[in-house]
Design an enzyme around this catalytic site. Structure first.
Site, PDB file in Angstrom:
ATOM      1  N   LYS A 123      52.619  14.474  36.116  1.00 28.01           N
ATOM      2  CA  LYS A 123      53.181  13.971  34.864  1.00 28.01           C
ATOM      3  C   LYS A 123      52.341  14.518  33.734  1.00 28.01           C
ATOM      4  O   LYS A 123      51.149  14.784  33.898  1.00 28.01           O
ATOM      5  CB  LYS A 123      53.118  12.440  34.831  1.00 28.01           C
ATOM      6  CG  LYS A 123      54.132  11.809  33.910  1.00 28.01           C
ATOM      7  CD  LYS A 123      55.501  11.815  34.570  1.00 28.01           C
ATOM      8  CE  LYS A 123      56.536  11.049  33.789  1.00 28.01           C
ATOM      9  NZ  LYS A 123      57.701  10.758  34.653  1.00 28.01           N
TER      10      LYS A 123
HETATM   11  N1  GLU Z   1      60.974  12.403  34.090  1.00 28.72           N
HETATM   12  C1  GLU Z   1      61.862  12.190  35.193  1.00 28.72           C
HETATM   13  C2  GLU Z   1      61.288  11.175  36.161  1.00 28.72           C
HETATM   14  O1  GLU Z   1      60.457  10.376  35.797  1.00 28.72           O
HETATM   15  C3  GLU Z   1      62.269  13.483  35.871  1.00 28.72           C
HETATM   16  C4  GLU Z   1      61.159  14.295  36.445  1.00 28.72           C
HETATM   17  C5  GLU Z   1      61.605  15.667  36.935  1.00 28.72           C
HETATM   18  O2  GLU Z   1      62.779  15.961  36.928  1.00 28.72           O
HETATM   19  O3  GLU Z   1      60.712  16.433  37.306  1.00 28.72           O
HETATM   20  O4  GLU Z   1      61.701  11.073  37.286  1.00 28.72           O
END
Ligand code: GLU
Length: 422
Positions: free
Chosen positions: A112
Site C-alpha cells: 500500500k
Molecule cells: N485499493 C484497492 C483495494 O484496497 C485496490 C487495490 C489494487 O487493485 O491493487 O483493494
C-alpha cells in the site's frame, strides 16, 4: 496527533491488523518465527514529496510505500491521498492486501502507498506534480514484476496515468503493467472502474441469500458515495434491494421506499453531494450505519463501526466495502449480537481481482471483453465466498477469522515451499 493526545481507547488499524494476525497464528498453530515474519513488512519506503504550488510557494508532504509480503508474487495495492495517511495506516492496509490477494487467489503479495495530502485542496496541475514527484521517489521499488500500485481513496485513473507515464519516461519505454486502474485508452481493463462495487454487491447478495432474504424484500444502507459506494448502491438497487440510506462526506439522505440511484447519481454529478437530493429526506450522517435496514455497506473510511455504535447497528448483515471499517472491539460486539460481518478482504476484493486481470491483459497486450471480465470476477468472488463459509463452518470461526486463516495459510504455504534464504 502525539501520544498524549490519543484517547485512551484509541487503536490504530495496525493494532487491529496485528491482533487479527496473532489470533490466526494461534488458530493455525504457526511458529513464532513465521508470526514475526508476517507481522513485519518486507520493505518500507518513506519519502518527502516537495510540491511547487500554483502560487510559487513550496509545500512538503510525507509519502509512503509499504510492501508487506512477496511470497506469492509481486506486491500489489492501492495508493491513497488523504490527510489521515500515516505509516501505521499504510502498514495495516498493506498487510490486509496480502491477505486479500491470497484469499481470491491472485498471484500477488500485498502493498500500500499513501501521501498525507488532501487532494480536494489542490488543483489538477498540483496533483500531477505531486504524483510525478512521489513516483520518481519510489521508482526504484515499483515495477510490473515488483510492486504494482492502483487507485485507492483520493486517487483515480488519471493518477495512474501520471504514474505510468513517469515510470515509463524513466525506463525509456512504455510500461503499462506498472499500475492498474489505468484509463481504458492506456491499457486499463474494461470493468475495472466498477469492479470493487460489483464484487461488493455480488457478495452482499450472497450474504442476503445465506440469511434467507430475497433481494426484492430486502433493504440496505450505504456509507460513502464514491468509488465503491456509488456503484455498489446502483448494483444493489438493480438487484431489487431498497437502498434506503446513503451518505457522503457532506451529508446523508433517507427514503424508506428506497432511493432512486440513477436520479441521485445525476444530482451528485450536478451538485457534488448527496445533500439536497429531492427524492429523499436529509439524515444525520452518523445514522446511516444504524439505519433500519437488513444490510449495511460501510464504503468510506476505516474505523467507523466502533464500540460506541456497534450496539446500535440494526442490520442483520454488515458487508465491508471499505478497508478496515469495523474495529476489532466492534467486530466482537457484532458477532456476539449475531450480526453477520463479511470482512473487507473478501467483500471488497473485486477491485484487486480485476486489477490482476488488467495486469494479465497488459502482459499479453490483449484486451478482454467486459462480459468476460465480469464473469471471471463473479466466479472468483463466489469461489472465495464459498471457501470462507466452508472454513468458518468447519472450524467454528467468524467469516473474518476464516478469511484471514485461509489467506495466511496460503501465504505460509508459499513461504515454506520457497524456503528461507539463505
Ligand atoms: N485499493 C484497492 C483495494 O484496497 C485496490 C487495490 C489494487 O487493485 O491493487 O483493494
Amino acid at each position: 496527533m502525539n501520544a498524549q493526545e490519543l484517547p485512551l481507547e484509541y487503536t490504530s488499524p495496525l493494532t487491529d491488523a496485528l491482533a487479527q494476525l496473532a489470533s490466526t497464528v494461534e488458530h493455525l498453530g504457526l511458529s513464532s518465527g513465521v508470526h514475526a515474519m508476517l507481522a513485519q513488512p518486507r520493505r518500507e519506503l518513506m519519502v518527502s514529496v516537495p510540491l511547487r504550488r500554483d502560487d510559487g510557494s513550496v509545500a512538503v508532504y510525507s509519502g509512503y510505500r509499504v510492501q508487506h509480503n512477496f511470497s506469492r508474487g509481486p506486491a500489489k495495492g492501492g495508493l491513497r491521498y488523504s490527510p489521515a495517511v500515516d505509516i501505521d495506516e499504510v502498514r495495516a492496509l498493506a498487510m490486509w492486501m496480502t491477505w486479500k490477494c491470497a484469499l481470491v487467489d491472485v498471484p500477488y503479495g500485498g502493498a500500500k502507498g499513501g501521501i498525507a495530502i488532501d487532494p480536494r485542496t489542490h488543483s489538477q496541475a498540483e496533483l500531477e506534480r505531486v504524483t510525478r514527484r512521489y513516483t520518481s521517489e519510489i521508482l526504484p521499488i515499483i515495477g510490473p514484476e515488483t510492486d504494482i500500485p492502483a487507485p485507492d481513496m483520493g486517487t483515480n485513473e488519471q493518477t495512474m496515468a501520471w504514474i505510468m507515464d513517469t515510470y515509463s519516461s524513466a525506463k525509456g519505454h512504455t510500461v503499462p503493467g506498472v499500475v492498474t486502474g489505468k484509463p481504458i485508452s492506456l491499457g486499463g481493463s474494461l470493468g475495472r472502474a466498477s469492479a470493487t462495487s460489483r464484487g461488493v454487491s455480488h457478495i452482499a447478495l450472497l450474504a442476503l441469500a445465506s440469511r434467507g432474504l430475497d433481494p426484492s424484500a430486502a433493504s440496505a444502507a450505504v456509507q460513502g458515495f464514491g468509488k465503491v459506494g456509488r456503484d455498489a448502491a446502483r448494483f444493489m438497487s438493480e438487484a431489487g434491494v431498497a437502498v434506503r440510506a446513503i451518505s457522503d462526506v457532506d451529508g446523508a439522505i433517507f427514503n424508506a421506499d428506497g432511493i432512486n440511484i440513477t436520479a441521485l447519481s445525476a444530482h451528485v454529478d450536478a451538485t457534488g453531494s448527496v445533500s439536497g437530493f429531492a427524492g429523499a429526506e436529509e439524515l444525520d450522517p452518523k445514522d446511516v450505519l444504524t439505519a433500519d435496514v437488513d444490510l449495511v455497506i460501510p464504503a468510506a473510511l476505516e474505523g467507523v463501526i466502533t464500540a460506541d455504535n456497534a450496539d446500535d447497528i440494526r442490520a442483520a448483515i454488515v458487508v465491508e466495502g471499505a478497508n478496515g471499517p469495523t474495529t476489532n472491539e466492534a467486530d466482537q460486539i457484532l458477532n456476539d449480537r449475531g450480526i453477520l460481518v463479511v470482512p473487507d478482504i473478501l467483500a471488497n476484493a473485486g477491485g484487486v481481482v480485476v486489477s490482476y486481470f488488467e495486469w494479465v491483459q497488459a502482459n499479453q497486450a490483449y484486451q478482454w471483453r467486459e462480459s468476460e471480465v465480469n464473469e471471471r470476477l463473479e466466479e472468483r468472488m463466489s469461489r472465495a465466498w464459498h471457501s470462507v463459509i466452508a472454513y468458518a463452518g468447519a472450524h467454528g470461526l467468524t467469516y473474518r477469522q476464516a478469511a484471514t486463516a485461509l489467506s495466511v495459510q496460503r501465504v505460509v504455504e508459499a513461504h515454506e515451499l520457497r524456503g528461507l534464504y539463505p
